[in-house]
Design an enzyme around this catalytic site. Sequence first.
Site, PDB file in Angstrom:
ATOM      1  CE  LYS A  89      -3.944   1.287   2.156  1.00 19.25           C
ATOM      2  NZ  LYS A  89      -5.079   1.424   3.573  1.00 19.25           N
TER       3      LYS A  89
ATOM      4  CD  GLU B 138     -19.462  -2.341   8.728  1.00 24.40           C
ATOM      5  OE1 GLU B 138     -19.062  -1.649   8.196  1.00 24.40           O
ATOM      6  OE2 GLU B 138     -19.759  -3.826   8.201  1.00 24.40           O
TER       7      GLU B 138
ATOM      8  NE  ARG C 170     -20.695  -3.181   5.212  1.00 26.03           N
ATOM      9  CZ  ARG C 170     -20.452  -3.962   4.239  1.00 26.03           C
ATOM     10  NH1 ARG C 170     -20.665  -3.324   3.637  1.00 26.03           N
ATOM     11  NH2 ARG C 170     -19.874  -4.566   4.414  1.00 26.03           N
TER      12      ARG C 170
END
Length: 639
Positions: free
Chosen positions: A285, A371, A399
Site C-alpha cells: 500500500k 459490522e 449493514r
Amino acid sequence: MTRPTTPLLDQLSGPEALRDMEAGTLRRLADELRAEVISAVSETGGHLGSSLGVVELTLAIHAVFNTPVDKLVFDVGHQCYPHKVLTGRRDRIRSLRQKDGLSGFTKRAESAYDPFGAAHSSTSISAALGFTVARDMGKPTGDAIAVIGDGAISAGMAYEAMNNAGAEGRRLFVILNDNEMSIAPPVGAMSAYLSSQYPSNPLHRMKSLAEGMESALPGPMREGARRARELVTGQGGQSGALFEALGFDYLGPIDGHDMGQLLTVLRSARARATGPVLIHCCTVKGKGYAPAEKAADCGHGVSKFDPDTGVQAKSSGGPPAYTKVFGSALTEAAARDPDVVAVTAAMPSGTGVNIMAERFPGRVFDVGIAEQHAVTFCAAMAAEGLKPFAAIYSTFLQRAYDQVVHDVALQGLPVRFAIDRAGLVGADGATHAGAFDVGYLSTLPGFTVMAAADEAELVHMVETARQHEAGPIAFRYPRGAGTGVALPETPQALEIGRGRVISEGSDVAFLSFGAHLAEVQAAAALLAEEGISATVADARFAKPLDMALVGQLARHHGALLTVEQGAEGGFGARVLQGLAASGALDRGLAVRNLHLPDRFIDQASPAEMYADAGLTARDIAAAALSALGRDANVVPLRA
C-alpha cells in the site's frame, strides 16, 4: 505546481492499447501512471495509498482482459484512481471528490468501465457472480473479475459469495489484493492466515491449483508451480487450502508489482480456467511514494499535499472535531466506569475509539470489516452487564440492521450506538451519507434515539448513554469540526425524552433535531430582521419524542417547522405523527418538515450539499415565511 512528464500515458487511447504492449513498456507506463495519481491526489486529496498499491495490477488486468466487455469490479473502490485515468477520465482526474467532479469510488453513471458502483466493503464477489450468471444466461457480457482487499475479504458477505460461487462452479476470477493493511491494521485469523502465505523460496511464489495451467507456464516456472500446487492441495502444507475448500482454484501468492509475473499468471488463468479462480496477489500500500509507504496508514486518506515532500495541508485550527470530542468523552467515561467497552469495525481512528484504546487497550475491540458481528458481539456483552459502545458510521450501521433489530432491540439489550458521520459528509458523497439512521432506528420498539446539536451536547449524550440501562440507545453526530461551544467540565445525563428551548418568540417555532441547530438560529436571525419573532427549540430526542414541548410549540405559534439532517420519514415524520395523534393538527396548524430531499446528493463540500438539499438558513427562513403566508421574497429561495 509542476506536473509529471508522462509521454506514454499522453499517447494512450484507452485500455485496448495496453493489450499490444510488451511487459517492459507496461512497466514504464506504470511509473508514469503512479506519478499521475500522486500529482492528481496532491491537488484534490483522497485515497492515495490504496490506489498506488494497485497501479501494476490495474494495468495488467486491463492488458489481459477485454474490458469493458469483461467486467472489472473493484471492492470498496477507493483503489480505483489508476483505473479512472486509464479509462477515459484522465482529463477529469483533478476533479476527484469535488462538486460536479469524479466520484472517489467506482460509479456506473461515469463510465462503461465501471460496471458496478462501490464504496462499501465486501460486495465485489457477489457482483462478479451476478455478472457471471448473466453471461451464462446469454447476456452480452464476458468474464467477471473481482478485486478485493485482505481487509474486505474478512467480512462475512465475501465468504457468503465465495461459498455460493464455489458451489455454482462457474468461471469467474477473484483477485485478492493482499497488502496486509486495510484502513487500520487488519485483525483476526484471516490476517494471520494470509500473512503465513509469504514463502521464502522464490520457487514457491506461484502455486497453481489447476494442473493444466502448469503447461502454460514458461519452463523455469513449471517445477515451482508443481511444488507449490502440492502445498495448496495439502501435500506438504496448507497454503490456499481454505480457498480450495470453498470451491476455488487458488493461484499465488504472486508479486503484485512484478509486471512480468502478473501478465503470465493472469494470461494463464484466463486461458485455462473453467471454474472460479482466486489469485492471491501481494502488494504494498502506497507503493512507489515514500511518504505514503512510511505513513502509519500508508496514506489511506489524505488531504491536499506537497507531492515533493508528502506534507499535507494543515487545517486552519478552530473547534475540535466531533469525532475527537466523542473519543475523549468516551475515554473519560471509561475511566469512571470499568464496565465501559468500545467496539469498532475497522475504523478506530475514524470513530475516535483509538483515543480510548491508548489508555484502555484491553477494553477496545476492533473486529475488522464486520459490522454485523460487531453489533451481536456488543449485544452479548450487554447481556452480561458490560456497557458496550458500538462506534460505527451511520452509513455502515446500515449493514447490520438485522442484528440491530433481532439481537439488540428484540431482546431489549442496552447497546450504546455512537453514530458518527450523521448527515451529509462531503467528498465521499452519497455512498457515505448518514441520511437514514433516524428513520431505521426510530421504528424499533424500546429504542432511544438522540442527536447532538453541538459538541457540548455530544459530551452529555455519551454520559446519558453510559447510564442508560432500559434498552438500546443511539446518539448521532456529524463529520467535521464542532461549533466552538465550551465543553462541560462534568458531563450530565440528559432526562430521557426531554428537549430544550433555546430562544423564545411568538410568530413561528422551529424544532431542530441534531447538528443543524446553528443554521436554524441563523434563519431565526434573518426573520428577526423582517420583524418576525421565532422560537428555536432543540428536540434532543427523536424517540421518545418530547410531546409536551411539541404541544407547547403548536399551541403558541402560527407555524411549526421541524429541521433535521436526515431523510424524509425520520424526525419530522415522528413529530407529524405525534401532532396528528394528539389532535394538534385539527385547528389548522401550519406544519413544515425540512429534511434531505428524496434523492441522493453527489459529492461536494458539506455546505454545498446542504445548499443543494435546500437546508441553508435562507431556505429555512423562506419556508417559515411561506408557512405563515407571507412574502418569501425578502429571503428568497436559491435560484
